[in-house]
Design a protein around this motif. Structure first.
Motif, PDB file in Angstrom:
ATOM      1  N   UNK A  59      -1.036  -6.764  17.861  1.00  0.00           N
ATOM      2  CA  UNK A  59      -2.193  -5.922  17.520  1.00  0.00           C
ATOM      3  C   UNK A  59      -2.516  -6.074  16.027  1.00  0.00           C
ATOM      4  N   UNK A  60      -3.094  -7.215  15.636  1.00  0.00           N
ATOM      5  CA  UNK A  60      -3.370  -7.444  14.214  1.00  0.00           C
ATOM      6  C   UNK A  60      -4.431  -6.508  13.638  1.00  0.00           C
ATOM      7  N   UNK A  61      -5.237  -5.875  14.498  1.00  0.00           N
ATOM      8  CA  UNK A  61      -6.283  -4.980  14.005  1.00  0.00           C
ATOM      9  C   UNK A  61      -5.758  -3.584  13.714  1.00  0.00           C
ATOM     10  N   UNK A  62      -4.459  -3.354  13.921  1.00  0.00           N
ATOM     11  CA  UNK A  62      -3.858  -2.046  13.693  1.00  0.00           C
ATOM     12  C   UNK A  62      -2.871  -2.146  12.534  1.00  0.00           C
ATOM     13  N   UNK A  63      -2.876  -1.162  11.655  1.00  0.00           N
ATOM     14  CA  UNK A  63      -1.929  -1.111  10.540  1.00  0.00           C
ATOM     15  C   UNK A  63      -0.618  -0.486  11.015  1.00  0.00           C
ATOM     16  N   UNK A  64       0.505  -0.992  10.531  1.00  0.00           N
ATOM     17  CA  UNK A  64       1.818  -0.493  10.916  1.00  0.00           C
ATOM     18  C   UNK A  64       2.641  -0.190   9.667  1.00  0.00           C
ATOM     19  N   UNK A  65       3.329   0.938   9.683  1.00  0.00           N
ATOM     20  CA  UNK A  65       4.249   1.304   8.607  1.00  0.00           C
ATOM     21  C   UNK A  65       5.517   1.859   9.228  1.00  0.00           C
ATOM     22  N   UNK A  66       6.661   1.378   8.781  1.00  0.00           N
ATOM     23  CA  UNK A  66       7.961   1.863   9.253  1.00  0.00           C
ATOM     24  C   UNK A  66       8.751   2.358   8.048  1.00  0.00           C
ATOM     25  N   UNK A  67       9.254   3.582   8.131  1.00  0.00           N
ATOM     26  CA  UNK A  67       9.998   4.177   7.023  1.00  0.00           C
ATOM     27  C   UNK A  67      11.279   4.804   7.561  1.00  0.00           C
ATOM     28  N   UNK A  68      12.365   4.683   6.792  1.00  0.00           N
ATOM     29  CA  UNK A  68      13.620   5.328   7.163  1.00  0.00           C
ATOM     30  C   UNK A  68      13.849   6.618   6.373  1.00  0.00           C
ATOM     31  N   UNK A  69      12.794   7.076   5.701  1.00  0.00           N
ATOM     32  CA  UNK A  69      12.878   8.294   4.915  1.00  0.00           C
ATOM     33  C   UNK A  69      12.999   8.054   3.432  1.00  0.00           C
ATOM     34  N   UNK A  70      13.508   6.885   3.052  1.00  0.00           N
ATOM     35  CA  UNK A  70      13.668   6.560   1.628  1.00  0.00           C
ATOM     36  C   UNK A  70      12.855   5.332   1.224  1.00  0.00           C
ATOM     37  N   UNK A  75       5.327  -2.591   6.090  1.00  0.00           N
ATOM     38  CA  UNK A  75       4.056  -1.984   5.697  1.00  0.00           C
ATOM     39  C   UNK A  75       2.979  -3.046   5.822  1.00  0.00           C
ATOM     40  N   UNK A  76       2.247  -3.016   6.924  1.00  0.00           N
ATOM     41  CA  UNK A  76       1.256  -4.038   7.236  1.00  0.00           C
ATOM     42  C   UNK A  76      -0.115  -3.405   7.366  1.00  0.00           C
ATOM     43  N   UNK A  77      -1.072  -3.937   6.621  1.00  0.00           N
ATOM     44  CA  UNK A  77      -2.441  -3.448   6.692  1.00  0.00           C
ATOM     45  C   UNK A  77      -3.168  -4.066   7.877  1.00  0.00           C
ATOM     46  N   UNK A  78      -4.190  -3.403   8.338  1.00  0.00           N
ATOM     47  CA  UNK A  78      -5.009  -3.944   9.418  1.00  0.00           C
ATOM     48  C   UNK A  78      -5.716  -5.208   8.940  1.00  0.00           C
ATOM     49  N   UNK A  79      -5.777  -6.230   9.777  1.00  0.00           N
ATOM     50  CA  UNK A  79      -6.371  -7.519   9.411  1.00  0.00           C
ATOM     51  C   UNK A  79      -7.825  -7.568   9.861  1.00  0.00           C
ATOM     52  N   UNK A  80      -8.646  -8.193   9.041  1.00  0.00           N
ATOM     53  CA  UNK A  80     -10.067  -8.307   9.316  1.00  0.00           C
ATOM     54  C   UNK A  80     -10.391  -9.686   9.888  1.00  0.00           C
ATOM     55  N   UNK A  81     -11.623  -9.858  10.373  1.00  0.00           N
ATOM     56  CA  UNK A  81     -12.068 -11.143  10.897  1.00  0.00           C
ATOM     57  C   UNK A  81     -11.901 -11.225  12.400  1.00  0.00           C
ATOM     58  N   UNK A  84      -8.480 -14.915  15.936  1.00  0.00           N
ATOM     59  CA  UNK A  84      -7.616 -15.983  15.454  1.00  0.00           C
ATOM     60  C   UNK A  84      -7.326 -15.831  13.964  1.00  0.00           C
ATOM     61  N   UNK A  85      -8.342 -15.488  13.168  1.00  0.00           N
ATOM     62  CA  UNK A  85      -8.126 -15.302  11.733  1.00  0.00           C
ATOM     63  C   UNK A  85      -7.208 -14.115  11.474  1.00  0.00           C
ATOM     64  N   UNK A  86      -7.472 -13.004  12.172  1.00  0.00           N
ATOM     65  CA  UNK A  86      -6.655 -11.807  11.979  1.00  0.00           C
ATOM     66  C   UNK A  86      -5.223 -12.059  12.432  1.00  0.00           C
ATOM     67  N   UNK A  87      -5.077 -12.763  13.541  1.00  0.00           N
ATOM     68  CA  UNK A  87      -3.730 -13.028  14.047  1.00  0.00           C
ATOM     69  C   UNK A  87      -2.946 -13.926  13.092  1.00  0.00           C
ATOM     70  N   UNK A  88      -3.580 -14.963  12.555  1.00  0.00           N
ATOM     71  CA  UNK A  88      -2.887 -15.848  11.628  1.00  0.00           C
ATOM     72  C   UNK A  88      -2.497 -15.100  10.357  1.00  0.00           C
ATOM     73  N   UNK A  89      -3.372 -14.216   9.878  1.00  0.00           N
ATOM     74  CA  UNK A  89      -3.042 -13.415   8.689  1.00  0.00           C
ATOM     75  C   UNK A  89      -1.841 -12.517   8.962  1.00  0.00           C
TER      76      UNK A  89
END
Length: 483
Positions: A59-70, A75-81, A84-89
């Protein structure tokens, strides 16, 4: 919504930005048996990171963040385009810039099955399969059929202990795949295994063939790193090991003799081969370096490496590795164009196995015959072998048939036989190619370069090692402080 100790709470409003937030605390506190088998915090965190990264790839169009509290290891931002462009990014952010710079796009469709994604060049490889990501209808899976198909596509281009970098996304109608064969949903079963495997192998091989002589940028980066003063660099492990020694199986020498003759343009005068010094300048050629991707040969170093000048840099070619790939491709093409020659056995070999395995082998007798292997039923739980491919020479017939039966049970394909034929082709190519230490004249060197440009897969030898290193002029100028 909260779930605590198995008790599900009611849905309540929550003040937050658009998206989904999941918090996990005191996992398995109410089930001591499960809690006991949890590993260290670092290990469990790494498992969570792997899960989130795989979801992020799908799901390259969705931003993901994982934190363990500290800290936030993901930390991945949503990709544009477009997709294929978004997936490669997204893949570059997770698998590394080296992959995105050396990835080949895959987009193939057959009978309602669509395969998309990216695969790395053969010279970009690793010693394990950790960088192979496979998805079915957006679900991350670790399926043996898919992994075997990827390995089969790279079989002639990589050593057996090296693994390519791939990220493939398979889409097909839900009724054609069973996703409930594993508790973790990481394995699937396809209704038509042959179609799935054929689509994967065909799409990858087509992309690699279109890449032609291209080699990964990591090859030149490793070469430039070796020039840095005061640093010790270990050469990259391309896998496999070349040796001048070895014995060609019986029957191969005759078949290979026709390939040992010099290729067009490789007939050099005897005095050129016997020259002890190659300090004389090369004669002028009408070829111009800007007209050819691999440039024009300017000299030979240590009677092993060809130095070529391109429009914006230079190329160093390993003459033996390059010619080995060319000869390998010629032999394989001959096998594809005509029927494989077979060697009849004086006394048929009877192979005993369980009835199921014997039935699978006999059911594919017609296809095996096209590859030079004649088999027939010899009663319940037995198969009689009357002829084998001549290229195999002396081989363990019983072991071969049993391996084929196992492959039919797992992949429904004759992988072992094809693999052994390919290995023999590689051996023939190795013994029939230009040796390191042979001096070449200008015409021979340029002929080799031109054939490399036209031949698919010429960027790596049969063992997966690069056949040439390209250094850009800008990078060379940096070495001398001119930039």
């Amino acid at each position: 919504i909260s779930i605590e100790g198995g008790a599900k709470g009611s849905v309540e409003p929550a003040a937050q930005a658009m998206g989904t937030r999941i918090e996990v605390r005191d996992l398995f506190y109410a089930t001591p048996a499960r809690l006991k088998f949890l590993k260290t915090e670092r290990t469990e965190l790494n498992q969570a990171i792997d899960v989130v990264k795989r979801l992020a790839m799908a799901h390259p169009d969705v931003a993901f963040t994982l934190s363990d509290g500290t800290r936030s290891p993901v930390k991945l931002n949503a990709c544009q385009g477009d997709l294929f462009e978004a997936r490669l990014e997204r893949l570059g952010a997770i698998m590394g810039r080296e992959f995105s710079d050396n990835a080949l796009a895959i987009d193939a469709e057959r009978e309602g099955h669509r395969l998309t994604g990216y695969v790395g060049l053969p010279t970009l490889n690793r010693g394990n399969a950790q960088m192979q990501f496979l998805f079915v209808n957006g679900r991350p899976v670790k399926d043996r059929l898919l992994i075997g198909a990827v390995k089969g596509a790279y079989r002639d281009l990589l050593a057996s202990d090296r693994y390519p970098l791939v990220a493939l996304f398979f889409e097909l109608p839900p009724e054609l795949v069973d996703v409930n064969v594993h508790p973790a949903k990481t394995e699937v079963r396809f209704r038509d295994n042959g179609l799935v495997r054929g689509l994967i192998v065909g799409a990858i091989k087509s992309a690699l063939a279109e890449a032609g002589h291209r080699a990964s940028t990591t090859v030149s980066s490793a070469a430039l790193g070796s020039f840095q003063p005061g640093q010790s660099h270990s050469p990259p492990n391309w896998g496999g090991r070349y040796t001048q020694s070895g014995t060609i199986p019986r029957g191969v020498a005759e078949t290979a003799s026709s390939f040992h003759a010099p290729m067009p343009g490789f007939e050099a005068p005897p005095q050129a081969r016997e020259m002890e010094n190659f300090d004389e300048p090369l004669p002028s050629f009408e070829q111009k370096e800007e007209d050819y991707p691999l440039g024009v040969a300017r000299g030979q170093v240590h009677a092993t490496y060809i130095v070529s000048q391109t429009a914006d840099g230079l190329v160093i070619v390993d003459q033996h590795a390059a010619h080995e790939r060319l000869v390998h491709e010629r032999i394989q093409q001959t096998l594809m164009d005509g029927e494989v020659k077979r060697q009849g056995l004086l006394i048929p070999e009877v192979v005993e196995m369980d009835e199921g395995s014997a039935e699978r082998v006999v059911a594919r007798a017609a296809e095996l015959a096209e590859m030079g292997l004649d088999v027939e039923s010899f009663g319940p739980g037995a198969v009689a072998v009357r002829a084998i491919p001549a290229l195999l020479g002396e081989t363990d017939v019983k072991g071969l048939i049993r391996d084929l039966a196992d492959d039919f049970a797992e992949y429904d394909q004759a992988l072992s036989l094809r693999e052994r034929l390919s290995d023999v082709c590689a051996t023939m190519a190795c013994h029939g190619s230009v040796r390191a230490g042979r001096r070449l004249n200008g015409a021979e060197m340029n002929s080799l370069l031109r054939q490399m440009e036209e031949m698919p897969h010429s960027g790596q030898c049969s063992h997966g090692r690069p056949t040439y290193v390209e250094l850009k002029l800008a990078d060379i100028e940096k070495l001398f402080g001119r930039r």
